[in-house]
Scaffold this active site. Structure first.
Site, mmCIF file in Angstrom:
data_model
loop_
_atom_site.group_PDB
_atom_site.id
_atom_site.type_symbol
_atom_site.label_atom_id
_atom_site.label_comp_id
_atom_site.label_asym_id
_atom_site.label_seq_id
_atom_site.Cartn_x
_atom_site.Cartn_y
_atom_site.Cartn_z
ATOM 1 N N TRP A 70 -4.001 0.297 -2.088
ATOM 2 C CA TRP A 70 -4.091 0.447 -0.622
ATOM 3 C C TRP A 70 -5.415 1.059 -0.226
ATOM 4 C CZ3 TRP A 70 -1.002 -2.892 0.922
ATOM 5 C CH2 TRP A 70 0.280 -3.029 0.390
ATOM 6 N N ASP A 85 -4.236 7.684 5.284
ATOM 7 C CA ASP A 85 -3.119 6.744 5.231
ATOM 8 C C ASP A 85 -1.953 7.509 4.611
ATOM 9 O OD1 ASP A 85 -1.232 4.833 4.643
ATOM 10 O OD2 ASP A 85 -2.565 3.535 3.463
ATOM 11 N N LYS A 113 8.601 3.187 5.089
ATOM 12 C CA LYS A 113 8.912 4.048 3.952
ATOM 13 C C LYS A 113 9.678 5.314 4.361
ATOM 14 C CE LYS A 113 5.624 1.446 1.723
ATOM 15 N NZ LYS A 113 4.267 0.963 1.973
HETATM 16 C C1 LIG Z 1 3.148 0.204 1.965
HETATM 17 C C2 LIG Z 1 1.808 0.792 2.130
HETATM 18 C C3 LIG Z 1 0.784 0.150 2.856
HETATM 19 C C4 LIG Z 1 0.944 -1.239 3.429
HETATM 20 O O1 LIG Z 1 1.711 -1.206 4.563
HETATM 21 P P1 LIG Z 1 1.934 -2.536 5.448
HETATM 22 O O2 LIG Z 1 2.705 -1.985 6.592
HETATM 23 O O3 LIG Z 1 2.689 -3.493 4.600
HETATM 24 O O4 LIG Z 1 0.604 -3.057 5.838
HETATM 25 C C5 LIG Z 1 -0.407 0.808 3.013
HETATM 26 N N1 LIG Z 1 -0.628 2.027 2.489
HETATM 27 C C6 LIG Z 1 0.320 2.671 1.780
HETATM 28 C C7 LIG Z 1 0.039 4.018 1.211
HETATM 29 C C8 LIG Z 1 1.570 2.068 1.575
HETATM 30 O O5 LIG Z 1 2.519 2.703 0.880
#
Ligand SMILES: *Cc1c(COP(=O)(O)O)cnc(C)c1O
Length: 356
Positions: free
Chosen positions: A99, A166, A190
């Site tokens: 990511w 993020d 999540k």
């Molecule tokens: C799941 C995840 C993403 C991707 O998220 P999307 O909503 O599918 O774009 C990005 N960063 C982290 C840390 C993630 O766990």
């Protein structure tokens, strides 16, 4: 049979969230309509988004001067919106996984990207420690929890420029010092809601300082000004997010969530560390994630991995297969996971080990 849901995302939600969402799909706020079929501009839905935003600020203890946004496009859309809105000349990024590197790739479209460190050389099994951020960077970006590799930075780094993080897979699991940040974002699927909405927290005064033109939908100012209602927001996931936030508050907020998360993770890591059959994949225990626990079988047992997954399935344990780029197992212990489910997994590990 009761299922024990260890999926990494979309992932387990509290029973409170699911039941109340189901009810609102049938009859939303006594309107006699489903939440799926009401105007996002109705006073009932306005109350939902207002309360959800207020609870985010309250639970995370966000100071004045920040806006809470509810956007589409996933966390992946933020990989481009962040540099679009904040990168003028140069930005610094820490590369701790897939990511993080996806975010780096997008940022390169907008200016100089200084990758301060990377753990790619060891398939991201650790968090790089010695790195510095240039003072002339517009911001420093990092991924607080690396969902795929099970590493986590459970602290706010000390850097000479404003930070952006993020926090898709560990938001609401620790206190965050927002005074150090200009933006934090998290895909909802999540620790918050079903997929479809992304929570973005931005510092108002940090907006509007880039020289480029920004397309309307990708400009945070559009969504700040319109209260996330410039276009139709993802109504249903926002409703579910509100339910989760109410549940978090009722439980006792961040302190209690963190206490539970630490307890669950310790239980599983202890089982891994005391086993001869399993071992953790993260090399430095200080980097271990309390949200995603990654482990494999020791070499003499590797051929039993598939059979362990089947053994677990018989006990209602689902979602423990590791990400395809890591292999082995990954047990995600998000906020909604009860400790009872972790105990069931630990039991299964012990029983399987005794059997072989
Ligand atoms: C799941 C995840 C993403 C991707 O998220 P999307 O909503 O599918 O774009 C990005 N960063 C982290 C840390 C993630 O766990």
């Amino acid at each position: 049979m009761k299922k024990h849901n260890f999926y990494a995302g979309p992932s387990i939600l509290s029973e409170y969230t699911i039941k109340n969402t189901a009810e609102a799909i049938l009859n939303f706020a006594d309107t006699g309509l489903s939440v799926l079929e009401v105007s996002h501009r109705s006073k009932e839905f306005q109350a939902v988004i207002d309360e959800a935003s207020a609870l985010v600020k309250e639970i995370l203890d966000i100071p004045e001067g920040f806006s809470v946004l509810w956007l589409g496009g996933g966390a992946s859309m933020q990989f481009c919106m962040i540099p679009y809105n904040f990168l003028n000349t140069k930005a610094s990024y820490l590369d701790t996984g897939t990511w993080a590197s996806n975010a780096i790739k997008e940022a390169r479209l907008f200016g100089d990207v200084d990758v301060v460190a990377s753990s790619k050389d060891a398939n991201y099994t650790y968090i790089p420690k010695d790195w510095t951020v240039a003072k002339d960077s517009n911001y420093f970006h990092y991924t607080s929890n690396n969902t795929i590799y099970g590493t986590e930075m459970r602290f706010d780094p000390e850097v000479p420029v404003p930070m952006i993080a993020d926090m898709s897979s560990d938001i609401f699991s620790r206190p965050v010092d927002f005074s150090k940040y200009i933006a934090v974002y998290a895909g909802a699927q999540k620790n918050l809601a079903p997929a479809g909405v992304t929570l973005v927290i931005v510092r108002d005064e940090a907006l509007g300082h880039v020289e480029r033109q920004i397309p309307t939908m990708l400009d945070y100012r559009t969504h700040v000004k319109k209260g996330s209602m410039f276009n139709t927001p993802p109504v249903l996931p926002i409703y579910s997010a509100l339910m989760t936030l109410r549940y978090y508050k009722e439980l006792g907020g961040l302190k209690e969530l963190e206490r539970r998360d630490l307890e669950k993770a310790a239980l599983l890591y202890d089982a891994i560390d005391s086993s001869r059959m399993f071992r953790g994949t993260v090399t430095d225990t200080a980097d271990r994630s309390i949200m995603n626990v990654c482990f494999v079988m020791t070499p003499e047992y590797t051929e039993l991995e598939k059979s362990f997954v089947d053994f677990c399935a018989e006990r209602g344990i689902v979602g423990i297969k590791g990400h395809r780029s890591v292999g082995g197992f990954r047990a995600s212990l998000y906020n909604a996971m009860p400790i009872e489910s972790v105990k069931v997994l630990v039991e299964a590990m012990k029983d399987f080990e005794n059997k072989h």
